[in-house]
Design an enzyme around this catalytic site. Structure first.
Site, PDB file in Angstrom:
ATOM      1  N   ASN A 191     -13.589  -8.588  -0.157  1.00  9.97           N
ATOM      2  CA  ASN A 191     -12.451  -9.358  -0.673  1.00  9.97           C
ATOM      3  C   ASN A 191     -12.906 -10.815  -1.167  1.00  9.97           C
ATOM      4  O   ASN A 191     -12.140 -11.470  -1.297  1.00  9.97           O
ATOM      5  CB  ASN A 191     -11.337  -9.585   0.513  1.00  9.97           C
ATOM      6  CG  ASN A 191     -10.692  -8.139   0.834  1.00  9.97           C
ATOM      7  OD1 ASN A 191     -10.188  -7.672   0.077  1.00  9.97           O
ATOM      8  ND2 ASN A 191     -10.910  -7.844   2.014  1.00  9.97           N
ATOM      9  N   HIS A 205     -52.001  -9.224 -28.123  1.00  7.65           N
ATOM     10  CA  HIS A 205     -51.459 -10.624 -28.285  1.00  7.65           C
ATOM     11  C   HIS A 205     -50.429 -10.829 -29.052  1.00  7.65           C
ATOM     12  O   HIS A 205     -50.255 -10.538 -30.422  1.00  7.65           O
ATOM     13  CB  HIS A 205     -52.651 -11.779 -28.425  1.00  7.65           C
ATOM     14  CG  HIS A 205     -53.867 -11.456 -28.000  1.00  7.65           C
ATOM     15  ND1 HIS A 205     -54.224 -11.553 -26.691  1.00  7.65           N
ATOM     16  CD2 HIS A 205     -54.949 -10.464 -28.729  1.00  7.65           C
ATOM     17  CE1 HIS A 205     -55.592 -11.141 -26.520  1.00  7.65           C
ATOM     18  NE2 HIS A 205     -55.979 -10.358 -27.416  1.00  7.65           N
ATOM     19  N   THR A 260       0.602  -1.043   0.042  1.00 11.96           N
ATOM     20  CA  THR A 260       0.106   0.066  -0.187  1.00 11.96           C
ATOM     21  C   THR A 260       0.924   1.157  -0.093  1.00 11.96           C
ATOM     22  O   THR A 260       0.581   2.560  -0.508  1.00 11.96           O
ATOM     23  CB  THR A 260      -0.966  -0.191   1.105  1.00 11.96           C
ATOM     24  OG1 THR A 260      -0.214  -0.330   2.360  1.00 11.96           O
ATOM     25  CG2 THR A 260      -2.046  -1.059   0.860  1.00 11.96           C
ATOM     26  N   GLY A 313      -6.183  -4.702  10.327  1.00 16.73           N
ATOM     27  CA  GLY A 313      -5.081  -3.995  11.357  1.00 16.73           C
ATOM     28  C   GLY A 313      -5.653  -3.473  12.292  1.00 16.73           C
ATOM     29  O   GLY A 313      -6.719  -2.941  12.544  1.00 16.73           O
ATOM     30  N   TYR A 340     -44.916  -8.998 -32.956  1.00 20.38           N
ATOM     31  CA  TYR A 340     -43.681  -8.414 -32.970  1.00 20.38           C
ATOM     32  C   TYR A 340     -43.860  -7.010 -33.925  1.00 20.38           C
ATOM     33  O   TYR A 340     -44.282  -6.956 -34.967  1.00 20.38           O
ATOM     34  CB  TYR A 340     -42.416  -9.372 -33.578  1.00 20.38           C
ATOM     35  CG  TYR A 340     -41.118  -8.337 -33.863  1.00 20.38           C
ATOM     36  CD1 TYR A 340     -40.221  -7.983 -32.875  1.00 20.38           C
ATOM     37  CD2 TYR A 340     -40.851  -7.894 -35.211  1.00 20.38           C
ATOM     38  CE1 TYR A 340     -39.392  -7.225 -33.111  1.00 20.38           C
ATOM     39  CE2 TYR A 340     -39.716  -7.318 -35.568  1.00 20.38           C
ATOM     40  CZ  TYR A 340     -38.874  -6.856 -34.336  1.00 20.38           C
ATOM     41  OH  TYR A 340     -37.793  -6.051 -34.607  1.00 20.38           O
TER      42      TYR A 340
END
Length: 446
Positions: A213, A349, A65, A126, A352
């Site tokens: 993680n 009904h 880091t 930590g 498309y």
């Protein structure tokens, strides 16, 4: 994460993890934003795109880091002020916390301020080691003694630094630890030895600094984000029948008195009006649905707009750039693609309708298809106000059906139908008398 995808690009409630952190950073109006990238660097660059205030530095190899922060030195050369350091995998961080961090850091004239939290199970984090109540050092889990591991105050991985002493101090960090890496956390002890003030900001909610993680943690935090969003909506007057099975992204807006049934997913920057009803197992992505509309079960709506009082579904599919007008009806097993359906029109009904502009009060019969693609190009179909399209018709684009015109059921329309006309395009029926008896007689001889 066991993934080829960089961790910060994994999706949480519709956004990459990194986007949550960048949004939190916006709260302090930074003059510059620098992303330190390494693994999957090009993927991260691509995901961010060209944003004027964001720059990149590459950490290669990845040596910890502190080494990561050192890569930003050239970007910050010649500047003064406060550096706020964030982790790209902490999506619950709030902008208000960052404002508190900067204010506390600057008020104390600190060289560094560390965000911490007190947790019941500190495993993996930590630990904050204090002397006479003041932070003395941060010890990583792998390097901690049994006594230090009993400490419940953890490092949140979020810092504010005075820029002036920062990079000189970073060069004093050694890689004498279990990982053989340059830990940024060692900076606290270095500052204390140099008599530079180090402060802490303890957050009330440890969830806010929770890093991700693993995919398990990703799912757990996703659940928190969804729950928070659902609670906000319910407090604002939205009924969510079963919050546990309702997935609503953070940027979604929903008006009061709308009812959301179980199994619904509303994604992206969708906007749902007031007094709507979204039935079970509907997915809505990047779409707008106006007041008093009803979306019935098992619909998929992407990049579309639905006007007030319209009805869609069940089992309808609205593809991008589709528009459904006021009080229009899109029924079961109807698919729209880049199509506008005018006010009061209906396709109830099994149809498309692609690349079509459909006027007001049009009736589209069951089984209708706009044949918009010839294998090379897409072509438009225009159906004007008040037209009636009979069932099982094919409208072969480019074609126009005029105002008030009719298309006979079973027609394949290849030419325009004028206003008020009837278009018929099918073979003429012929009845053959006695055919059945003659066929039976022939079969008995055979």
């Amino acid at each position: 994460m066991k993934s080829r995808l960089p961790k910060v690009l994994h999706s949480l409630a519709g956004r990459p993890l990194m986007e949550y952190v960048l949004q939190a950073a916006d709260a302090i109006s930074p003059s510059t934003v620098t992303l330190v990238i390494g693994h999957g660097a090009e993927s991260v660059r691509s995901a961010i795109g060209n944003r004027s205030n964001i720059g990149f530095v590459v950490q290669e190899p990845q040596l910890g880091t502190a080494h990561a922060l050192q890569q930003a030195e050239t970007r910050l050369a010649g500047k003064q002020g406060t550096v706020v350091l964030l982790s790209g995998d902490v999506p619950l961080l709030r902008g208000s916390t960052l404002r508190r961090l900067v204010e506390a850091h600057q008020a104390a004239h600190a060289a560094a301020t560390v965000v911490t939290a007190v947790v019941e199970r500190p495993y993996g984090y930590g630990r904050i080691v204090r002397t006479r109540g003041r932070i003395a050092r941060i010890v990583e889990e792998r390097d901690a003694s049994p006594d230090v591991r009993q400490i419940r105050e953890i490092n949140g991985g979020i810092y504010a630094f005075d820029l002036a002493p920062l990079f000189d101090a970073l060069r004093g960090i050694a890689a004498q630890n279990a990982q053989g890496e340059y830990y940024l956390t060692d900076l606290v002890a270095i500052y204390r030895r140099r008599k530079l003030p180090v402060e802490t900001l303890v957050v009330d909610s440890p969830q806010e600094i929770r890093g991700i993680n693993s995919r398990t943690e990703l799912a757990e935090v996703s659940r928190i984000v969804r729950q928070t969003k659902n609670e906000e909506l319910m407090a604002a007057g939205v009924t969510i029948v079963d919050p546990a099975t309702t997935y609503i992204d953070p940027d979604v807006e929903i008006g009061p008195d709308t009812v959301i049934h179980p199994g619904v997913a509303i994604e992206g920057q969708s906007r749902i009006g007031a007094a709507c009803e979204i039935h079970s197992h509907v997915r809505i992505v990047g779409s707008e649905i106006a007041d008093k509309s009803v979306i019935l079960n098992f619909c998929l709506i992407i990049g579309s707009r639905i006007a007030e009082g319209a009805s869609v579904g069940p089992f309808a599919h609205l593809r991008p750039e589709s528009v459904v007008g006021e009080r229009a009806k899109i029924g079961n097993f109807v698919e729209l693609k880049k199509t506008t359906m005018g006010a009061g029109s209906k396709a109830n009904h099994l149809s498309y309708l692609g690349d079509a502009t459909i006027g007001e009060r049009v009736n589209v019969g069951a089984g209708t298809i706009t044949c918009n693609y010839d294998g090379t190009k897409k072509y438009p179909t225009i159906i004007e106000d008040g037209a009636f399209i009979g069932s099982d018709s094919q409208l072969i684009a480019p074609v126009r059906v005029g105002k008030g015109a009719y298309v006979a059921a079973g027609s394949s329309i290849t030419e325009d139908v004028p206003d008020g006309a009837l278009g018929i395009a099918r073979g003429r029926q012929a009845n053959v008398d006695g055919w059945v008896e003659r066929r039976k007689a022939q079969s008995s001889k055979d």
